[in-house]
Design an enzyme around this catalytic site. Structure first.
Site: not given
Length: 232
Positions: A16, A21, A33, A127
């Site tokens: 978020d 920003w 984004h 991962l």
């Protein structure tokens, strides 16, 4: 690999703060984004170095379709670009990609990109990166209930394990830690079933600025928690 005594096996992040920003810098929301999307790969590598096995990122919720059309189009375009630019890199790093959420509301071209990325990396053993895109916790629970009903499973045979097997990715363990950037303190329809016993960590740091120091602080806080799961 960075050494830590108790790395969470699975961390989930609500990314978020992209819009704020951008606003702080006098930029359009889509610039935020874009900055947020560029921060994904570096953060993934940091968590991989800590020994985290699963990382789930909340990228686009079922409610995000209600945002202005130009912003939605921009987010879909960013997903397509992200897949084009980084799938091979993730594959070379032995990272497995998994999609959580709906595919039916994406364009056929974008849907095929997502499915191709998942297929390419499905046998990787490093991962596991789960991208929650067009995902909603309530929608996932509803879909699971529908699948159980259509399978004709008797009510007396339905328990938590049966229900969990009908969620989007039953092979993904529940998150040990849920991190939310951007200063808000809520789950926002994210992993509602899976996060029942997750540790929650909220930080005011906006997602594009979330870096190594912030990761370290989140993991340090997690180490201080005592997870009892209802026991004494």
């Amino acid at each position: 690999m960075i050494q830590t005594n108790y790395p969470p096996r699975h961390i989930a992040i609500i990314m978020d703060g992209n819009g704020r920003w951008a606003k702080k810098r006098g930029l359009p929301r889509l610039a935020g984004h874009e900055a947020g999307s560029k921060n994904i790969h570096p953060v993934v590598k940091i968590f991989a170095d800590y020994g985290v096995r699963y990382l789930t990122l909340y990228a686009f919720s079922t409610e995000n379709w209600n945002r202005p059309r130009i912003e939605v189009a921009g987010l879909l375009s960013l997903l397509a670009k992200k897949i084009d630019r980084e799938t091979q890199a993730f594959h070379q790093e032995n990272i497995r990609l998994v999609h959580l959420g709906r595919l039916d509301r994406m364009s056929q071209k974008l849907r095929e990109k997502v499915q191709a990325a998942v297929e390419l990396t499905k046998n990787n053993t490093g991962l596991t990166l789960c991208l929650a895109f067009d995902y909603g916790g309530r929608d996932e629970i509803v879909q699971a209930a529908r699948h159980i009903a259509s399978a004709g499973i008797p009510g007396d045979n339905i328990d938590e394990s049966v229900f969990a097997r009908h969620l989007h990715s039953p092979d993904i363990p529940d998150p040990d830690l849920v991190i939310r950037t951007g200063g808000e303190s809520r789950l926002s329809n994210f992993l509602l079933w899976q996060a029942a016993y997750s540790e929650l960590y909220f930080t005011p740091v906006l997602w594009p600025d979330f870096g190594p120091k912030d990761v370290e602080e989140a993991l340090s806080e997690y180490k201080r928690r005592q997870r009892r799961f209802g026991k004494i």
